[in-house]
Scaffold this motif. Sequence first.
Motif: not given
Length: 171
Positions: A16, A68-69, A72, A76, A90, A98-99, A119
């Motif tokens: 990420y 996308r990643d 995250y 976060l 997850r 997502d989380y 997210v």
Amino acid sequence: MDKRHAGLTPGVAGAYYEAACVSLSRNHSPPQDFDIVRDETQLTAEVRWMPPDARRSAAWANQSDATRDGAYACALAAAEVMCDMVAVGRAETLTGADYYIAPRGLGIQDFEHCTRFEVSGTHCDASEVRRRLSDKVQQAKQGQSALPAIAAVVGFRVRSIMLRSVDHELD
């Protein structure tokens, strides 16, 4: 990040972070100030990262995956700063998230006190960040879960991270 977020392994957190470095570097050089907004609360945070080398850029050449990643990682981090919450796992498919995030120190298996975290990321303008945030709020509302939720959108180009409590209505 994995040291503070029990829901991230070192490998996932590292991936990420790499994606975030690539996504941030598409539009900016480090460091940059980002506006982080949660409902009516706003702060500005300095974001620092290592510009990717050619190998990392090639590994993350798929912009959709990197966005996308990378989102995250950034979202976060914003949840940690704005909400004092960290990833604990997850989320399952169809939960509208997502989380799962929770206050620091909460056990990793104690999901009843968690918040769902949905997210998204974009390289578009501020109006697209706001539109996407509305879409993510609706997605979280439609999820098959009774847990509270927060939606987040990272605007890489416009240096903005917006978080909204799903039950919080803004005009």
